[in-house]
Design an enzyme around this catalytic site. Structure first.
Site, mmCIF file in Angstrom:
data_model
loop_
_atom_site.group_PDB
_atom_site.id
_atom_site.type_symbol
_atom_site.label_atom_id
_atom_site.label_comp_id
_atom_site.label_asym_id
_atom_site.label_seq_id
_atom_site.Cartn_x
_atom_site.Cartn_y
_atom_site.Cartn_z
ATOM 1 C CG LEU A 108 41.141 60.792 82.022
ATOM 2 C CD1 LEU A 108 41.590 59.343 82.190
ATOM 3 C CD2 LEU A 108 39.686 60.843 81.553
ATOM 4 N N GLY B 219 36.380 63.029 88.832
ATOM 5 C CA GLY B 219 35.016 62.763 88.350
ATOM 6 C C GLY B 219 35.014 61.569 87.401
ATOM 7 C CG HIS B 220 36.908 61.893 83.571
ATOM 8 N ND1 HIS B 220 37.716 63.013 83.587
ATOM 9 C CD2 HIS B 220 35.969 62.126 82.632
ATOM 10 C CE1 HIS B 220 37.285 63.883 82.683
ATOM 11 N NE2 HIS B 220 36.221 63.373 82.090
ATOM 12 C CD GLN C 50 31.160 66.254 72.501
ATOM 13 O OE1 GLN C 50 31.123 65.063 72.198
ATOM 14 N NE2 GLN C 50 31.099 66.671 73.753
ATOM 15 N N GLY D 218 28.156 60.714 83.863
ATOM 16 C CA GLY D 218 28.035 61.572 85.038
ATOM 17 C C GLY D 218 26.791 62.441 84.999
ATOM 18 C CD GLU D 219 22.922 61.821 89.063
ATOM 19 O OE1 GLU D 219 23.353 62.443 90.049
ATOM 20 O OE2 GLU D 219 22.035 60.947 89.107
ATOM 21 C CG ASP E 214 28.445 66.653 81.296
ATOM 22 O OD1 ASP E 214 28.658 67.778 80.832
ATOM 23 O OD2 ASP E 214 29.334 65.983 81.870
ATOM 24 C CB SER F 82 38.396 68.376 81.183
ATOM 25 O OG SER F 82 38.079 67.038 81.466
HETATM 26 P P1 AMP Z 1 33.936 64.509 79.462
HETATM 27 O O1 AMP Z 1 35.321 63.958 79.398
HETATM 28 O O2 AMP Z 1 33.838 65.872 80.044
HETATM 29 O O3 AMP Z 1 33.193 64.333 78.172
HETATM 30 O O4 AMP Z 1 33.161 63.605 80.516
HETATM 31 C C1 AMP Z 1 33.141 62.204 80.397
HETATM 32 C C2 AMP Z 1 32.176 61.659 81.410
HETATM 33 O O5 AMP Z 1 32.576 62.041 82.724
HETATM 34 C C3 AMP Z 1 30.740 62.188 81.237
HETATM 35 O O6 AMP Z 1 29.825 61.129 81.487
HETATM 36 C C4 AMP Z 1 30.656 63.244 82.290
HETATM 37 O O7 AMP Z 1 29.338 63.499 82.744
HETATM 38 C C5 AMP Z 1 31.496 62.633 83.387
HETATM 39 N N1 AMP Z 1 31.960 63.656 84.320
HETATM 40 C C6 AMP Z 1 32.625 64.804 84.025
HETATM 41 N N2 AMP Z 1 32.841 65.532 85.139
HETATM 42 C C7 AMP Z 1 32.300 64.823 86.165
HETATM 43 C C8 AMP Z 1 32.192 65.042 87.567
HETATM 44 N N3 AMP Z 1 32.669 66.131 88.153
HETATM 45 N N4 AMP Z 1 31.564 64.095 88.314
HETATM 46 C C9 AMP Z 1 31.059 62.975 87.729
HETATM 47 N N5 AMP Z 1 31.134 62.717 86.413
HETATM 48 C C10 AMP Z 1 31.740 63.625 85.633
#
Ligand code: AMP
Length: 282
Positions: free
Chosen positions: A35, A38-39, A63, A150-151, A153, A189
């Site tokens: 984490l 962003g998370h 995935q 998050g936007e 992705d 991450s």
């Molecule tokens: P992940 O752990 O990478 O699968 O991401 C989990 C959630 O966090 C997803 O909805 C991502 O889009 C969001 N996320 C990842 N990085 C960011 C960021 N820098 N800003 C905002 N949301 C993020």
């Protein structure tokens, strides 16, 4: 309040059902862990809009189209739990692969045209089927009122909204803005896997996006896309996979700027052996 951890679908579901029976709303933030801020921003948004917040940490094998990438994906459960507790998250759902996939390799297929077939869909075959499969399973396990994505992705977020409607899942999907380092680099991450030098080189991605946004009015979409590709392709230590400007709803290419269409620039690039993505709405 301390963080409650559940590893089984039955446990998390009965906690959520009990919470909802007392009239509280439940927000859900699915993640793969490792984490960062962003998370945490998604958790903060969930806390603003819902009374209770569930975060899942699950590195979803279906995935990953590259087994090496899955193996190298950072895993920091202890540190993540401390961050969740500090952020005021109520529940961590941390299931095993067997819990989520009692039958191995079980993956559904969705076709949303260019939104699912282009860009990430093209360069990571099967990736989105894996993402949508796990998001549907998580929504069905947790049964939240709202879920926060998050936007960062952007294509994934667009597809999750479409899948949720198509599958008639009773969850409101909320989009949250990308969180960046003060230098502009989008938090990820995967940044944790970059060397010092690679980390600096990775900034070419956000620099290119910001250049394109600032200079949009000087160019046609095609010219701007070419200009962005030239900048990114000539950046040190960065290997561009794609840079494209598309209509943010249909993911079709843009011939001209049009007030009715919101364009988005999407980038995927390797920095060393780490694949990064980022985007900006023009
Ligand atoms: P992940 O752990 O990478 O699968 O991401 C989990 C959630 O966090 C997803 O909805 C991502 O889009 C969001 N996320 C990842 N990085 C960011 C960021 N820098 N800003 C905002 N949301 C993020």
């Amino acid at each position: 309040m301390s963080l409650t951890v559940f590893e089984s679908i039955n446990d998390v579901r009965s906690w959520v059902q009990g919470t909802k029976a007392h009239g509280a709303t439940v927000g859900f933030v699915p993640t793969m862990g490792a984490l960062h801020r962003g998370h945490i921003s998604l958790i903060e948004r969930a806390k603003e809009q819902c009374e209770k917040v569930v975060v899942s940490i699950f590195v979803n094998p279906t995935q990953f189209n590259n087994p090496e990438d899955l193996k190298k994906y950072p895993r920091h459960l202890e540190q993540d739990s401390a961050m969740l507790e500090a952020a005021g998250c109520d529940v961590l759902f941390h299931p095993s692969v067997l819990e989520m996939y009692p039958k191995p390799g079980q993956k559904k297929h969705w076709d949303f045209g260019p939104v699912s077939n282009t860009l990430e869909g093209e360069f990571r075959p099967g990736h989105f089927d894996g993402v949508l499969t796990i998001v549907q399973k998580l929504f069905e396990a947790v049964e939240p009122d709202m879920a926060f994505f998050g936007e960062k992705d952007f294509q994934q977020l667009t597809l999750i909204k479409k899948m949720t409607i198509k599958e008639k899942l009773p969850v409101e999907v909320v989009a949250c803005p990308s969180i960046r380092e003060s230098t502009g680099l989008a938090m990820s991450s995967r940044n944790m896997r970059l060397s010092k030098e690679e980390y600096q080189n990775a900034h070419a991605i956000s620099r290119t996006l910001f250049f394109m946004k600032e200079n949009q009015s000087l160019y046609t979409p095609d010219e701007l896309q070419n200009k962005g590709q030239q900048i990114l392709a000539s950046s040190q230590g960065v290997q561009m996979e794609y840079l494209r400007i598309v209509d943010s709803e249909t993911f079709l290419p843009l011939r001209e700027w049009n007030v009715d269409v919101k364009p988005v620039v999407l980038i995927a690039a390797f920095v060393g052996d780490v694949r990064l993505i980022d985007n900006i709405i023009l």
